[in-house]
Design a protein around this motif. Structure first.
Motif, mmCIF file in Angstrom:
data_model
loop_
_atom_site.group_PDB
_atom_site.id
_atom_site.type_symbol
_atom_site.label_atom_id
_atom_site.label_comp_id
_atom_site.label_asym_id
_atom_site.label_seq_id
_atom_site.Cartn_x
_atom_site.Cartn_y
_atom_site.Cartn_z
ATOM 1 N N ARG A 146 0.834 -1.206 0.000
ATOM 2 C CA ARG A 146 0.000 0.000 0.000
ATOM 3 C C ARG A 146 0.867 1.254 0.000
ATOM 4 N NH1 ARG A 146 -2.187 3.495 3.765
ATOM 5 N NH2 ARG A 146 -4.227 4.364 3.193
ATOM 6 N N GLN A 147 1.917 1.256 0.822
ATOM 7 C CA GLN A 147 2.806 2.409 0.858
ATOM 8 C C GLN A 147 3.490 2.627 -0.490
ATOM 9 O OE1 GLN A 147 3.156 4.689 3.136
ATOM 10 N NE2 GLN A 147 1.763 3.719 4.581
ATOM 11 N N ALA A 148 3.918 1.524 -1.130
ATOM 12 C CA ALA A 148 4.557 1.644 -2.444
ATOM 13 C C ALA A 148 3.570 2.182 -3.478
ATOM 14 C CB ALA A 148 5.107 0.288 -2.877
ATOM 15 N N ARG A 149 2.311 1.705 -3.420
ATOM 16 C CA ARG A 149 1.305 2.189 -4.368
ATOM 17 C C ARG A 149 1.019 3.674 -4.159
ATOM 18 N NH1 ARG A 149 -3.910 2.900 -3.636
ATOM 19 N NH2 ARG A 149 -3.969 1.621 -1.744
ATOM 20 N N LEU A 150 0.868 4.083 -2.898
ATOM 21 C CA LEU A 150 0.594 5.489 -2.622
ATOM 22 C C LEU A 150 1.757 6.375 -3.054
ATOM 23 C CD1 LEU A 150 -1.115 5.264 0.889
ATOM 24 C CD2 LEU A 150 -2.208 5.606 -1.329
ATOM 25 N N GLU A 151 2.973 5.907 -2.807
ATOM 26 C CA GLU A 151 4.138 6.695 -3.210
ATOM 27 C C GLU A 151 4.208 6.822 -4.727
ATOM 28 O OE1 GLU A 151 7.324 9.116 -2.664
ATOM 29 O OE2 GLU A 151 5.991 8.268 -1.125
ATOM 30 N N SER A 152 3.898 5.717 -5.430
ATOM 31 C CA SER A 152 3.888 5.773 -6.892
ATOM 32 C C SER A 152 2.801 6.710 -7.403
ATOM 33 C CB SER A 152 3.682 4.359 -7.448
ATOM 34 O OG SER A 152 3.569 4.380 -8.853
ATOM 35 N N ARG A 156 1.577 9.295 -5.809
ATOM 36 C CA ARG A 156 1.981 10.681 -5.539
ATOM 37 C C ARG A 156 2.956 11.188 -6.594
ATOM 38 N NH1 ARG A 156 2.980 8.561 -0.287
ATOM 39 N NH2 ARG A 156 1.180 8.800 1.098
ATOM 40 N N GLU A 157 3.934 10.361 -6.933
ATOM 41 C CA GLU A 157 4.903 10.781 -7.947
ATOM 42 C C GLU A 157 4.234 10.992 -9.299
ATOM 43 O OE1 GLU A 157 7.914 7.828 -7.982
ATOM 44 O OE2 GLU A 157 8.722 8.345 -5.989
ATOM 45 N N ARG A 158 3.329 10.077 -9.648
ATOM 46 C CA ARG A 158 2.645 10.200 -10.937
ATOM 47 C C ARG A 158 1.768 11.448 -10.968
ATOM 48 N NH1 ARG A 158 -2.160 7.992 -12.180
ATOM 49 N NH2 ARG A 158 -2.062 6.634 -10.344
ATOM 50 N N GLU A 176 4.008 14.614 -11.191
ATOM 51 C CA GLU A 176 4.504 14.846 -12.546
ATOM 52 C C GLU A 176 3.399 15.358 -13.463
ATOM 53 O OE1 GLU A 176 6.197 11.234 -13.871
ATOM 54 O OE2 GLU A 176 7.913 11.290 -12.489
ATOM 55 N N SER A 177 2.215 14.764 -13.325
ATOM 56 C CA SER A 177 1.108 15.186 -14.185
ATOM 57 C C SER A 177 0.680 16.615 -13.890
ATOM 58 C CB SER A 177 -0.071 14.228 -14.004
ATOM 59 O OG SER A 177 -1.199 14.669 -14.722
ATOM 60 N N ARG A 178 0.613 16.973 -12.594
ATOM 61 C CA ARG A 178 0.146 18.310 -12.230
ATOM 62 C C ARG A 178 1.208 19.377 -12.449
ATOM 63 N NH1 ARG A 178 -3.135 16.564 -6.706
ATOM 64 N NH2 ARG A 178 -4.713 15.314 -7.794
ATOM 65 N N ALA A 179 2.473 18.968 -12.452
ATOM 66 C CA ALA A 179 3.530 19.950 -12.693
ATOM 67 C C ALA A 179 3.527 20.443 -14.134
ATOM 68 C CB ALA A 179 4.888 19.348 -12.354
#
Length: 335
Positions: free
Chosen positions: A63-69, A71-73, A76-79
């Protein structure tokens, strides 16, 4: 089918991959733009069920790995999104959120709020000081922007509605906890105010302890003047809207019996020079002095008598006056 798709996608180039994704996005956008609410819910329900099943089986690390992924995605999309794209995304999210919350029951709302509280508490307990400041800064920016486009009455009505709804759903225990927290905040504010006043007193005493005798005397004099000004019963024209050094002398009639320490009378002491000359006796007068004050406009002897009177005055200074009576000098009467 899946094997063929996986094999085909593993062999495609980066350009082909981007082209395929772009075509898929356009096709999905066109399809979703024309679907009804029922069709959308029918499409999303299997996705939600599948997602719930997958997430119920994942471990804490997964779950932590999925949430971290995610967040990064999302970062990047919102930036890379423009202001228009961001507003479109947020507007779509608000619409979906409002539609979903309008259909939920009271129990579902309570469960959602409780879940949000726990999630926020877990997230804020692990955030660093920098993350907390960034979150609060973002909240302030959003709140400022939201309040800038609404007037005060709309905001107050919205706040009252939210508070009324929240308090209508709270239990007796929650109401007591809220009131206890409010009382605690009130007493903390009183304690903070008392502490602030105590610190101010200590600071002022420390500053005054470094004053010289001249500074202390000047401060005492200024305090005395301020108290006198506050106690004066001045007229409407000489009201206390002026500073101590700036209060003008407006009402001059009867000023000798109503001395005002806030008026600098010395600034009004210059009445000009003796620039006017009488045409009859050549006496010098102040500007504005009425005619006839010196010689009644020539009726009291003219230039000869004026010259004689001038000689008498000069003789008083050098002691050449011929008439002396009992040690006192006496000048002849001119009128």
């Amino acid at each position: 089918m899946r094997t063929q798709n996986a094999l085909s996608r593993s062999q495609e180039s980066a350009e082909a991959h981007e082209m395929r994704l772009s075509i898929d996005r356009e096709r999905h956008a066109k399809s979703r733009a024309s679907e009804t609410f029922t069709q959308r819910e029918t499409r999303l329900n299997p996705q939600r069920n599948g997602t719930d099943v997958v997430r119920s089986c994942e471990s804490v690390e997964g779950r932590q790995a999925r949430l971290e992924s995610d967040r990064e995605r999302h970062a990047e999309s919102r930036a890379s999104e423009t202001y228009t794209q961001r507003e479109t995304r947020l507007s779509s999210q608000r619409s979906r959120t409002d539609a979903a919350r309008s259909c939920e029951s009271v129990e579902a709302r309570q469960i959602r709020l409780e879940s949000d509280r726990e999630r926020h508490a877990d997230s804020r307990a692990s955030e660093t000081y920098t993350q907390r400041e960034a979150r609060l800064c973002l909240q302030r920016s959003r709140a400022s922007f939201s309040r800038s486009i609404e007037d005060d009455e709309e905001r107050l009505i919205r706040d009252r509605s939210q508070h009324a709804l929240s308090r209508s759903l709270e239990t007796d225990e929650q109401r007591e906890e809220r009131r206890a927290a409010a009382r605690q905040r009130y007493h903390e504010l009183l304690g903070d105010a008392s502490t602030h006043l105590s610190q101010e007193r200590d600071r002022i005493q420390e500053i005054r302890g470094t004053w010289s005798d001249e500074q202390r005397a000047a401060q005492v004099e200024q305090d005395r003047l301020r108290r006198n000004v506050n106690q004066l019963s001045t007229s409407d024209e000489e009201s206390t809207v002026y500073d101590i050094e700036e209060q003008p002398w407006l009402n001059k009639e009867g000023s000798g019996f109503m001395y005002n320490v806030a008026i600098n009378y010395a600034a009004y002491g210059n009445i000009g020079a003796l620039e006017e000359v009488c045409a009859h006796c050549q006496a010098r007068k102040w500007k504005g002095e009425p005619n006839g004050m010196c010689c009644a406009s020539g009726k009291l002897g003219g230039n000869a008598r004026a010259q004689e009177f001038s000689d008498v005055l000069l003789s008083l200074g050098d002691g050449t006056l011929p008439e002396e009576r009992g040690g006192h000098l006496s000048a002849p009467l001119l009128w």
